[in-house]
Design a protein around this motif. Structure first.
Motif, short mmCIF file in Angstrom:
data_model
loop_
_atom_site.label_atom_id
_atom_site.label_comp_id
_atom_site.label_asym_id
_atom_site.label_seq_id
_atom_site.Cartn_x
_atom_site.Cartn_y
_atom_site.Cartn_z
N UNK B 125 0.83 -1.19 0.00
CA UNK B 125 0.00 0.00 0.00
C UNK B 125 0.88 1.26 0.00
N UNK B 126 1.87 1.25 0.87
CA UNK B 126 2.75 2.41 1.00
C UNK B 126 3.59 2.64 -0.24
N UNK B 127 4.24 1.60 -0.70
CA UNK B 127 5.19 1.79 -1.79
C UNK B 127 4.54 1.92 -3.16
N UNK B 128 3.42 1.28 -3.36
CA UNK B 128 2.85 1.29 -4.69
C UNK B 128 1.46 1.91 -4.77
N UNK B 129 0.89 2.22 -3.64
CA UNK B 129 -0.44 2.79 -3.64
C UNK B 129 -1.52 1.80 -4.03
N UNK B 130 -1.16 0.54 -3.97
CA UNK B 130 -2.13 -0.50 -4.35
C UNK B 130 -2.91 -0.93 -3.12
N UNK B 131 -4.23 -0.84 -3.24
CA UNK B 131 -5.11 -1.12 -2.11
C UNK B 131 -5.55 -2.58 -2.13
N UNK B 132 -5.03 -3.36 -1.22
CA UNK B 132 -5.30 -4.79 -1.24
C UNK B 132 -6.64 -5.12 -0.60
N UNK B 133 -7.43 -5.91 -1.29
CA UNK B 133 -8.75 -6.29 -0.81
C UNK B 133 -8.75 -7.75 -0.36
N UNK B 134 -8.03 -8.55 -1.08
CA UNK B 134 -8.03 -9.98 -0.80
C UNK B 134 -6.72 -10.57 -1.29
N UNK B 135 -6.36 -11.70 -0.74
CA UNK B 135 -5.14 -12.33 -1.23
C UNK B 135 -5.25 -13.84 -1.23
N UNK B 136 -4.34 -14.44 -1.95
CA UNK B 136 -4.32 -15.89 -2.07
C UNK B 136 -2.87 -16.32 -2.08
N UNK B 137 -2.53 -17.25 -1.22
CA UNK B 137 -1.14 -17.68 -1.12
C UNK B 137 -1.03 -19.19 -1.27
N UNK B 138 -0.11 -19.57 -2.11
CA UNK B 138 0.19 -21.00 -2.24
C UNK B 138 1.66 -21.21 -1.92
N UNK B 139 1.93 -22.19 -1.09
CA UNK B 139 3.32 -22.54 -0.80
C UNK B 139 3.54 -23.97 -1.28
N UNK B 140 4.59 -24.15 -2.02
CA UNK B 140 4.95 -25.49 -2.47
C UNK B 140 6.13 -25.98 -1.66
N UNK B 141 6.11 -27.22 -1.26
CA UNK B 141 7.22 -27.74 -0.48
C UNK B 141 6.95 -29.17 -0.04
N UNK B 142 7.49 -29.53 1.13
CA UNK B 142 7.34 -30.89 1.60
C UNK B 142 6.74 -30.93 3.00
N UNK B 143 5.71 -31.71 3.17
CA UNK B 143 5.06 -31.81 4.46
C UNK B 143 5.98 -32.55 5.43
N UNK B 144 5.64 -32.49 6.69
CA UNK B 144 6.46 -33.09 7.75
C UNK B 144 6.95 -34.48 7.36
N UNK B 145 6.00 -35.35 7.02
CA UNK B 145 6.36 -36.73 6.72
C UNK B 145 7.28 -36.85 5.51
N UNK B 146 6.93 -36.12 4.45
CA UNK B 146 7.72 -36.22 3.23
C UNK B 146 9.11 -35.62 3.43
N UNK B 147 9.18 -34.56 4.24
CA UNK B 147 10.48 -33.93 4.51
C UNK B 147 11.37 -34.92 5.25
N UNK B 148 10.79 -35.64 6.23
CA UNK B 148 11.54 -36.63 6.98
C UNK B 148 12.02 -37.75 6.06
N UNK B 149 11.12 -38.19 5.23
CA UNK B 149 11.41 -39.25 4.27
C UNK B 149 12.62 -38.88 3.40
N UNK B 150 12.58 -37.63 2.96
CA UNK B 150 13.65 -37.17 2.06
C UNK B 150 15.00 -37.06 2.77
N UNK B 151 14.97 -36.78 4.05
CA UNK B 151 16.24 -36.65 4.78
C UNK B 151 16.89 -38.01 5.00
N UNK B 152 16.04 -39.02 5.19
CA UNK B 152 16.55 -40.37 5.40
C UNK B 152 17.39 -40.86 4.23
N UNK B 153 16.90 -40.57 3.05
CA UNK B 153 17.54 -41.14 1.86
C UNK B 153 18.89 -40.51 1.49
#
Lengths: 153, 153
Positions: B125-153
DNA sequence: GTCAATGCAAAATCTTTGCATTTTT
DNA sequence: AAAAATGCAAAGATTTTGCATTGAC
């Protein structure tokens, strides 16, 4: 820094794939419009100006290839079209896609770079054990001009 | 708090639209699976168990209606399917969609609530004057179990 | 010359639409 | 009884695929 085109050619050769005019033309079309978010059809139209014989199927196949090589990003800006743009990541560095600000007034899409999400990523890691590799953020709202316009009325 | 079904019925009546079995069945299907992210086809299959005569077109029409009424959210989790989920916003309160954590290992989608984005929104808002109404966030990565699995190997 | 890539047309998906019939109000 | 919603099938739109031909190496 080697430009995207050279990098593309290198990657193709490494994989035993062929450097064709069509492939280069398609990358070029995207490279010349870094902040546009083009659909497959739009890319097809652009390349057709230079190379009228290209087929839409080739565009789709090349887009897929470019996405696999991480040279372009696939986007979904909520308007129902699948769009593509040249990636802006520095080689080996973690791919940090920029964020998109989508104006509900004029429909323009602005981009925004910022790593304020690191805090959020860390929190997610701590509380849920989820290891974040990449993220994508869309903000919907009103750009400077449209916000001003709305206040006037 | 009135449940989503009652709210839906109210909204329909307000607008002079009709409360049909199909519409209620579809909302119910979504309501019973709050953290699933269903495609139109999946919703169709679920409702068909109870009401085998429903048509896919009705599902599409109702989904559109529900989205317009802000009772469900349209999602794009990057797998090429358009998905829907029951909204979790409190009536008048600013719609704050939750964030999605998409596991690259097992494909599961976790959700995450958090308002850490407020800082980011303020900066935009401050830097660009863009007024945010809503947002959507997606994070890609590895869940707890899959992260553990990957460390084992 | 070999093998991959292309262009074309056909097929596969996903979503929307027109219209006669049914259901809600 | 009036108006809207449904189901079906057809039409649109977008993306993928098979195959003969062309082009890169």
């Amino acid at each position: 820094m080697p430009d995207k085109k050279d990098r593309f050619k290198m990657l193709l050769k490494e994989k035993g794939l062929k450097v064709t005019t069509q492939r280069v033309d398609i990358l070029e079309a995207l490279e010349l419009r870094p902040d546009k978010h083009l659909t497959a059809e739009e890319i097809y139209e652009i390349v057709r100006e230079k190379n009228p014989d290209i087929g839409l199927a080739t565009v789709y196949r090349t887009i897929q290839l470019l996405a696999e090589l991480n040279l372009i990003d696939k986007l979904n800006l909520g308007d129902g079209f699948v769009r593509y743009e040249i990636g802006n990541m520095d080689e080996e560095k973690k791919a940090h896609h920029h964020h998109h600000l989508i104006c509900l007034g004029c429909g323009n899409v602005l981009t925004f770079q910022g790593d304020l999400l690191d805090t959020l990523e860390n929190q997610i890691q701590k509380t849920m054990g989820f290891e974040v590799v990449d993220h994508e953020v869309k903000m919907y709202g009103y750009c400077k001009d449209c916000a001003a316009e709305r206040k006037k009325e």
